[in-house]
Every structure is written in structure tokens, then in C-alpha cells.
Design a protein around this motif. Structure first.
Motif, short mmCIF file in Angstrom:
data_model
loop_
_atom_site.label_atom_id
_atom_site.label_comp_id
_atom_site.label_asym_id
_atom_site.label_seq_id
_atom_site.Cartn_x
_atom_site.Cartn_y
_atom_site.Cartn_z
N VAL A 190 2.46 1.71 -3.34
CA VAL A 190 1.56 2.07 -4.38
C VAL A 190 1.33 3.71 -3.99
N GLU A 191 0.77 4.14 -2.96
CA GLU A 191 0.81 5.40 -2.44
C GLU A 191 1.97 6.38 -3.03
N GLN A 192 3.13 5.84 -2.99
CA GLN A 192 4.36 6.67 -3.25
C GLN A 192 4.29 6.78 -4.83
N ALA A 193 4.01 5.72 -5.44
CA ALA A 193 4.12 5.98 -6.97
C ALA A 193 2.86 6.85 -7.38
N GLN A 194 1.73 6.82 -6.85
CA GLN A 194 0.67 7.70 -6.99
C GLN A 194 1.36 9.32 -7.08
N SER A 195 2.04 9.19 -5.84
CA SER A 195 2.34 10.70 -5.67
C SER A 195 3.51 11.04 -6.59
N ARG A 213 0.92 -1.26 0.00
CA ARG A 213 0.02 -0.13 0.05
C ARG A 213 0.87 1.30 -0.12
N THR A 248 3.56 10.00 -9.88
CA THR A 248 3.04 10.07 -11.02
C THR A 248 2.08 11.47 -11.11
N PHE A 249 1.63 11.86 -9.89
CA PHE A 249 0.97 12.97 -10.00
C PHE A 249 1.91 14.33 -10.25
#
Length: 99
Positions: free
Chosen positions: A66-71, A63, A73-74
Motif C-alpha cells: 500500500v505504501e508503494q502504491a501511494q508512492s 502495508r 500514485t503521488f
């Protein structure tokens, strides 16, 4: 022989404390049995605790990654949009100055 008030209070307090301890042990046993029953209904036995803990730790790491990857990506999307806007402004300035 007359029992004094302090002795009566001490006996009552001791009796109530013992009763509370017995009730607490009973409640603890009931809660433990209920939790074990719920976990068993999910297919998790007492022997699986270490594996279950490892599974939850793995899920937490997953989790967080994934949160780090979303950050990231943003941030990348914002950078691309900002770069595109700056490029468009630069081209606009070149066209205006070129005339």
C-alpha cells in the motif's frame, strides 16, 4: 576455628547470586504467564503462534505494498500536473508567437 573475611565474602556472594537466579526465574515465569494471559484474552492460544506470525508477516507485506502504491500514485499525480502546466505554457507560447 575462625572464618576469614574472604570466605565470608565468597559465601555471601554465592548466596546473593543464587537468590538473584531464583528471583529471575520467578520473574520470567510471571512475565510468561502474564503474556500468555493477555494473548488468551485476545483469543490467541499458544498453539496459534505460527499462524499469528504468518498473519503479521502478511499484514507487513500488505502495508508495504500500500505504501508503494501511494508512492506511485503521488508520482503519477505530480507528472500529470507538470505535464498539464507544460502544455498550458506551450499553448500560451504558440498563441503569443502566432499573433
Amino acid at each position: 576455628m575462625k572464618i576469614q573475611d574472604e570466605e565470608i565474602r565468597a559465601i555471601v556472594a554465592e548466596t546473593l547470586a543464587e537468590q538473584h537466579r531464583v528471583q529471575q526465574e520467578s520473574v520470567d515465569a510471571i512475565v510468561l504467564k502474564a503474556v500468555a494471559s493477555v494473548l488468551a484474552s485476545f483469543g490467541i492460544e499458544d498453539d496459534d503462534r505460527k499462524e499469528l506470525r504468518a498473519d503479521f508477516q502478511h499484514l507487513r507485506r500488505w502495508r508495504k505494498s500500500v505504501e508503494q502504491a501511494q508512492s506511485y500514485t503521488f508520482k503519477a499525480v505530480i507528472t500529470v500536473i507538470a505535464t498539464g502546466l507544460m502544455g498550458a505554457v506551450w499553448l500560451g507560447v504558440k498563441v503569443v508567437l502566432g499573433k
